[in-house]
Design an enzyme around this catalytic site. Structure first.
Site, PDB file in Angstrom:
ATOM      1  CB  ALA A   1       5.217  -2.644   3.660  1.00  0.00           C
TER       2      ALA A   1
ATOM      3  CB  THR B   1       4.836  -8.728  -1.666  1.00  0.00           C
ATOM      4  OG1 THR B   1       5.133  -7.479  -1.223  1.00  0.00           O
ATOM      5  CG2 THR B   1       5.588  -9.789  -0.825  1.00  0.00           C
TER       6      THR B   1
ATOM      7  CE1 TYR C   1       2.873 -11.274 -11.036  1.00  0.00           C
ATOM      8  CE2 TYR C   1       2.386  -9.705  -9.223  1.00  0.00           C
ATOM      9  CZ  TYR C   1       1.937 -10.308 -10.395  1.00  0.00           C
ATOM     10  OH  TYR C   1       0.418 -10.500 -10.862  1.00  0.00           O
ATOM     11  CB  ALA C   2       9.720 -10.648  -4.616  1.00  0.00           C
ATOM     12  CD  GLN C   3      11.308 -14.273 -11.170  1.00  0.00           C
ATOM     13  OE1 GLN C   3      12.628 -14.091 -11.335  1.00  0.00           O
ATOM     14  NE2 GLN C   3      10.268 -14.203 -12.219  1.00  0.00           N
TER      15      GLN C   3
ATOM     16  CD  GLU D   1      19.297 -11.623  -6.063  1.00  0.00           C
ATOM     17  OE1 GLU D   1      19.086 -10.285  -5.476  1.00  0.00           O
ATOM     18  OE2 GLU D   1      18.086 -12.167  -6.076  1.00  0.00           O
TER      19      GLU D   1
ATOM     20  CG  ASP E   1      -2.490   4.512  -5.771  1.00  0.00           C
ATOM     21  OD1 ASP E   1      -2.255   4.983  -6.814  1.00  0.00           O
ATOM     22  OD2 ASP E   1      -3.514   3.465  -5.927  1.00  0.00           O
TER      23      ASP E   1
ATOM     24  CG  HIS F   1      15.386  -6.602 -12.858  1.00  0.00           C
ATOM     25  ND1 HIS F   1      16.015  -7.539 -13.827  1.00  0.00           N
ATOM     26  CD2 HIS F   1      15.645  -6.908 -11.805  1.00  0.00           C
ATOM     27  CE1 HIS F   1      16.524  -8.444 -13.126  1.00  0.00           C
ATOM     28  NE2 HIS F   1      16.323  -8.245 -11.748  1.00  0.00           N
TER      29      HIS F   1
ATOM     30  NE  ARG G   1      18.582  -5.372  -9.602  1.00  0.00           N
ATOM     31  CZ  ARG G   1      17.904  -5.800  -9.031  1.00  0.00           C
ATOM     32  NH1 ARG G   1      16.637  -5.102  -8.718  1.00  0.00           N
ATOM     33  NH2 ARG G   1      17.677  -7.105  -8.490  1.00  0.00           N
TER      34      ARG G   1
ATOM     35  NE  ARG H   1      15.570  -2.691  -5.039  1.00  0.00           N
ATOM     36  CZ  ARG H   1      15.302  -3.820  -5.346  1.00  0.00           C
ATOM     37  NH1 ARG H   1      15.156  -4.661  -4.381  1.00  0.00           N
ATOM     38  NH2 ARG H   1      14.959  -4.386  -6.722  1.00  0.00           N
TER      39      ARG H   1
ATOM     40  CB  SER I   1      13.009  -3.631  -1.703  1.00  0.00           C
ATOM     41  OG  SER I   1      13.251  -4.649  -2.745  1.00  0.00           O
ATOM     42  CG  LEU I   2      11.283  -8.958  -0.569  1.00  0.00           C
ATOM     43  CD1 LEU I   2      11.437 -10.260  -1.197  1.00  0.00           C
ATOM     44  CD2 LEU I   2       9.998  -8.508  -0.717  1.00  0.00           C
TER      45      LEU I   2
HETATM   46  P1  FAD Z   1       3.431  -4.236  -2.646  1.00  0.00           P
HETATM   47  O1  FAD Z   1       3.813  -5.623  -2.399  1.00  0.00           O
HETATM   48  O2  FAD Z   1       3.567  -3.773  -3.990  1.00  0.00           O
HETATM   49  O3  FAD Z   1       2.032  -4.024  -1.952  1.00  0.00           O
HETATM   50  C1  FAD Z   1       1.276  -2.813  -2.189  1.00  0.00           C
HETATM   51  C2  FAD Z   1      -0.013  -3.017  -1.830  1.00  0.00           C
HETATM   52  O4  FAD Z   1      -0.537  -1.899  -1.547  1.00  0.00           O
HETATM   53  C3  FAD Z   1      -0.807  -3.960  -2.756  1.00  0.00           C
HETATM   54  O5  FAD Z   1      -1.570  -4.870  -1.721  1.00  0.00           O
HETATM   55  C4  FAD Z   1      -1.978  -3.010  -3.441  1.00  0.00           C
HETATM   56  O6  FAD Z   1      -3.217  -3.608  -3.727  1.00  0.00           O
HETATM   57  C5  FAD Z   1      -1.993  -1.983  -2.249  1.00  0.00           C
HETATM   58  N1  FAD Z   1      -2.522  -0.441  -2.942  1.00  0.00           N
HETATM   59  C6  FAD Z   1      -1.718   0.105  -3.538  1.00  0.00           C
HETATM   60  N2  FAD Z   1      -2.411   1.361  -3.643  1.00  0.00           N
HETATM   61  C7  FAD Z   1      -3.669   1.412  -2.831  1.00  0.00           C
HETATM   62  C8  FAD Z   1      -4.446   2.090  -2.639  1.00  0.00           C
HETATM   63  N3  FAD Z   1      -4.810   3.260  -3.230  1.00  0.00           N
HETATM   64  N4  FAD Z   1      -5.471   1.649  -1.796  1.00  0.00           N
HETATM   65  C9  FAD Z   1      -5.631   0.442  -1.240  1.00  0.00           C
HETATM   66  N5  FAD Z   1      -4.494  -0.414  -1.709  1.00  0.00           N
HETATM   67  C10 FAD Z   1      -3.699  -0.110  -2.419  1.00  0.00           C
HETATM   68  N6  FAD Z   1      12.702  -7.181  -3.827  1.00  0.00           N
HETATM   69  C11 FAD Z   1      13.531  -7.937  -3.225  1.00  0.00           C
HETATM   70  O7  FAD Z   1      14.106  -7.550  -1.980  1.00  0.00           O
HETATM   71  N7  FAD Z   1      13.899  -9.133  -3.583  1.00  0.00           N
HETATM   72  C12 FAD Z   1      13.353  -9.694  -4.751  1.00  0.00           C
HETATM   73  O8  FAD Z   1      13.845 -11.022  -5.144  1.00  0.00           O
HETATM   74  C13 FAD Z   1      12.810  -8.903  -5.574  1.00  0.00           C
HETATM   75  N8  FAD Z   1      12.143  -9.393  -6.589  1.00  0.00           N
HETATM   76  C14 FAD Z   1      11.138  -8.690  -7.414  1.00  0.00           C
HETATM   77  C15 FAD Z   1      10.669  -8.991  -8.558  1.00  0.00           C
HETATM   78  C16 FAD Z   1       9.519  -8.431  -9.006  1.00  0.00           C
HETATM   79  C17 FAD Z   1       8.952  -8.924 -10.509  1.00  0.00           C
HETATM   80  C18 FAD Z   1       9.191  -7.144  -8.641  1.00  0.00           C
HETATM   81  C19 FAD Z   1       7.970  -6.360  -9.500  1.00  0.00           C
HETATM   82  C20 FAD Z   1       9.799  -6.614  -7.529  1.00  0.00           C
HETATM   83  C21 FAD Z   1      10.735  -7.254  -6.722  1.00  0.00           C
HETATM   84  N9  FAD Z   1      11.382  -6.721  -5.769  1.00  0.00           N
HETATM   85  C22 FAD Z   1      12.492  -7.620  -5.114  1.00  0.00           C
HETATM   86  C23 FAD Z   1      10.748  -5.540  -4.981  1.00  0.00           C
HETATM   87  C24 FAD Z   1       9.698  -5.995  -4.081  1.00  0.00           C
HETATM   88  O9  FAD Z   1       9.065  -7.123  -4.056  1.00  0.00           O
HETATM   89  C25 FAD Z   1       8.920  -5.036  -3.577  1.00  0.00           C
HETATM   90  O10 FAD Z   1       9.714  -3.773  -3.257  1.00  0.00           O
HETATM   91  C26 FAD Z   1       8.173  -5.243  -2.106  1.00  0.00           C
HETATM   92  O11 FAD Z   1       7.611  -6.430  -2.491  1.00  0.00           O
HETATM   93  C27 FAD Z   1       7.229  -4.017  -1.987  1.00  0.00           C
HETATM   94  O12 FAD Z   1       6.507  -4.587  -0.996  1.00  0.00           O
HETATM   95  P2  FAD Z   1       5.371  -3.317  -0.451  1.00  0.00           P
HETATM   96  O13 FAD Z   1       4.469  -4.202   0.460  1.00  0.00           O
HETATM   97  O14 FAD Z   1       5.992  -2.287  -0.316  1.00  0.00           O
HETATM   98  O15 FAD Z   1       4.248  -3.069  -1.669  1.00  0.00           O
HETATM   99  C1  SIN Z   2      15.542 -10.522  -8.912  1.00  0.00           C
HETATM  100  O1  SIN Z   2      15.433 -11.501  -8.545  1.00  0.00           O
HETATM  101  O2  SIN Z   2      16.588 -10.188  -9.916  1.00  0.00           O
HETATM  102  C2  SIN Z   2      15.046  -9.085  -8.390  1.00  0.00           C
HETATM  103  C3  SIN Z   2      15.823  -8.809  -7.043  1.00  0.00           C
HETATM  104  C4  SIN Z   2      15.242  -7.527  -6.723  1.00  0.00           C
HETATM  105  O3  SIN Z   2      14.731  -6.770  -7.101  1.00  0.00           O
HETATM  106  O4  SIN Z   2      15.830  -7.040  -5.460  1.00  0.00           O
END
Ligand code: FAD
Ligand code: SIN
Length: 521
Positions: A15, A42, A44-46, A113, A220, A241, A288, A384, A389-390
């Site tokens: 984001a 992000t 770790y998204a698989q 999925e 946060d 999950h 899920r 969701r 979410s991505l």
């Molecule tokens: P993030 O990628 O978590 O980034 C947050 C950022 O904010 C990080 O850089 C962190 O360090 C920073 N931050 C946080 N607090 C502070 C602070 N106080 N000060 C400064 N920096 C801060 N979604 C899908 O759509 N498809 C998938 O396949 C999928 N697989 C997933 C697998 C796993 C294991 C996980 C954990 C999630 C998965 N999701 C998936 C969900 C998806 O990955 C996340 O919802 C998405 O990546 C979130 O992106 P983001 O940019 O909002 O946050």
């Molecule tokens: C997964 O790969 O099963 C995670 C997908 C997701 O959280 O959207």
């Protein structure tokens, strides 16, 4: 130190990076991130990112699947907008340099999925998030207008409250002037003044003992907006999950992607028997919330702490080619997934609610945007849909950027903001006050506010949390600020919001499920 920027981005996941790239032509951009830049969910998204790319699928079907998963409380306008915008945002990701797997003829290789009626998940093997993060970070590093600062921890957003005015939930016109951030190198608290600020701080997984989320996911952004009296919603909808790898001491819990079930893997109990037929006609590919509850129930009935995912039907070649990360990870632990079943259990995974934003990504606080997992757009409703979410993150980063670009030149920095006042604070030399409280909180939330809840469990959690809250506020009021202390306060705030909103919801819906409300469903 004091800094002035046009666009301030907190967080360097999908984001934050997407937003930064979009606004960079229109002013100075500074990204603050609390760990290494690539650390966040992000990476770790698989599974991948959901989008309708070909005529074999349709927007209407993706919209319908999203609405069904959301259990009747998605915002239809938001769902339609997000899903129709998806192909354009995918094209942009590819232009930034992100690679998605393709079939021989050049078409994207699409996975399926749980909850999806079609194959529509674009992916890069089983490490899609890592590839997206790599591509976006490279583009950010190549951009001359973007400064990315690692190990800068945003503590609070700055509003009229910091100018000495009283701000309540009912104060009209609350504005964001920037953030206070703890500099990891100097240990000083810097003042960042911005015209526009976006929170892209990710999820809250660390509120729970077992989570797929990285250590950065401590809610946060959500807690900052809560303290600034902004509007938050749907916090009770925490998605677990169904299949994290059962490896008790590993944190974060390693994910076994749902795409494996899409490819033919099946859930089984410890006797090797399938059980999903007892819960849902869609079996292992049910949404899920249903699958996680079924696993939770089977584990409780049998008194065991894990079940199995049988991926053997997929076949060794496809497992090695399609799921190389999972194959290698399990092998490291002595599990050959072509021959052995994979031990799994549910883990806290995704926060469906959060900071309420409009379709432009703007929060209830002026000049403050939010995108990604910390936000609540109305796309997910009560639950969701996998891989949405991505998609939500890139769509809302785009919408927020478009809006912010239009407005940035009409906003001035608020130079009257004072620097952080740390007078009279003393160093907290007992880390145990923080680490033990964090563990207690996680235990309370896991045992009382997890997949299955009850009135008594929620009340008990609420009472315990009150004590923890008071003790931690005392500590905060006398201590020099540290990241650990601030994160603990944020986790407590999120736990409180989840519990309070769960207590207020008097129906079983989406991810909120209470044994006392069984008859209401
Ligand atoms: P993030 O990628 O978590 O980034 C947050 C950022 O904010 C990080 O850089 C962190 O360090 C920073 N931050 C946080 N607090 C502070 C602070 N106080 N000060 C400064 N920096 C801060 N979604 C899908 O759509 N498809 C998938 O396949 C999928 N697989 C997933 C697998 C796993 C294991 C996980 C954990 C999630 C998965 N999701 C998936 C969900 C998806 O990955 C996340 O919802 C998405 O990546 C979130 O992106 P983001 O940019 O909002 O946050
Ligand atoms: C997964 O790969 O099963 C995670 C997908 C997701 O959280 O959207």
């Amino acid at each position: 130190m004091r800094y002035e920027v046009d666009f301030l981005v907190v967080g360097s996941g999908v984001a934050g990076l997407s937003f930064a790239l979009k606004v960079a032509k229109y002013g100075s951009v500074c990204i603050l991130t609390k760990a290494e830049a690539s650390e966040g969910s992000t990476k770790y998204a698989q599974g991948g990112i959901a989008a309708v790319m070909y005529d074999s699928d349709s927007f209407d079907k993706h919209i319908e699947d999203t609405l069904i998963a959301g259990d009747g409380i998605c915002n239809r306008e938001v769902v339609e907008m997000t899903i129709r915008e998806a192909p354009e945002r995918i094209t942009e990701l590819v232009q930034y340099g992100v690679n998605f797997d393709k079939q021989r003829g050049g078409k994207f290789d699409l996975h399926r999925e749980g909850g999806h009626s079609e194959f529509r998940i674009l992916h890069h093997k089983d490490n899609t998030g890592e590839e997206i993060e790599r591509g976006l970070l490279q583009a950010v590093h190549d951009h001359p207008n973007i400064e990315l600062k690692e190990h800068q921890y945003a503590i609070d957003i700055i509003t009229q409250h910091h100018l000495g005015q009283r701000v309540t939930k009912h104060t009209p016109g609350v504005e964001c002037y920037g953030v206070y951030a703890l500099n990891g190198d100097t240990k000083q608290i810097d003042t960042y003044l911005s015209k526009v600020t976006i929170l892209a701080t990710g999820g809250i997984g660390n509120v729970y003992t077992t989570t797929t989320n990285p250590i950065t996911a401590t809610g946060d952004g959500v807690a900052m907006v809560h303290r600034a009296r902004g509007v938050l919603r749907d916090m009770e909808f925490v998605q677990f999950h169904p299949t994290s790898l059962y490896n008790p001491n590993e944190r974060p819990a390693f994910l076994i992607t749902e795409a494996m079930r899409g490819a033919g893997a099946v859930l089984k109990d410890l006797n090797g028997q399938e059980f999903m037929q007892k819960y849902d006609a869609r079996l292992s590919l049910a949404p899920r919330d249903i699958v996680a509850r079924a696993i939770d129930n089977e584990m409780k009935l049998a008194g065991v702490d894990h079940l199995y995912l049988d991926a053997r039907p997929i076949g060794k070649k496809e497992l090695m080619n399609g799921f190389p990360t999972i194959y290698a990870k399990c092998l490291e632990l002595g599990i050959n997934i072509a021959k052995d079943m994979i031990p799994i259990r549910p883990a806290a995974h995704y926060q469906c609610g959060g900071i309420v934003v409009d379709t432009h990504g703007e929060t209830s606080i002026k000049n403050l945007y939010a995108a990604g997992e910390c936000s609540c757009t109305g796309l997910h409703g009560g639950n969701r849909l996998a891989s949405n979410s991505l998609l939500e993150a890139v769509v809302y980063a785009h919408n927020a950027a478009t809006d912010a670009i239009e407005r940035v030149n009409s906003i001035a920095h608020c130079v009257a903001v004072p620097d952080w006042d740390a007078k009279g604070m003393v160093l907290n030399e007992e880390m145990v006050l923080i680490t033990q409280t964090r563990k207690e909180l996680q235990e309370i939330m896991s045992n009382y506010v997890g997949i299955v809840r009850s009135d008594l469990r929620l009340q008990r959690a609420f009472d315990r949390m009150n004590l923890i809250y008071r003790e931690t506020e005392d500590l905060y009021n006398r201590s020099v600020m540290t990241e650990e202390l601030s994160e603990l306060r944020n986790l407590i705030a999120c736990a409180y919001l989840i519990t309070k909103q769960a207590m207020a919801r008097r129906e079983n819906r989406g991810l909120h499920y209470s044994i006392d409300l069984l008859n209401n469903k």
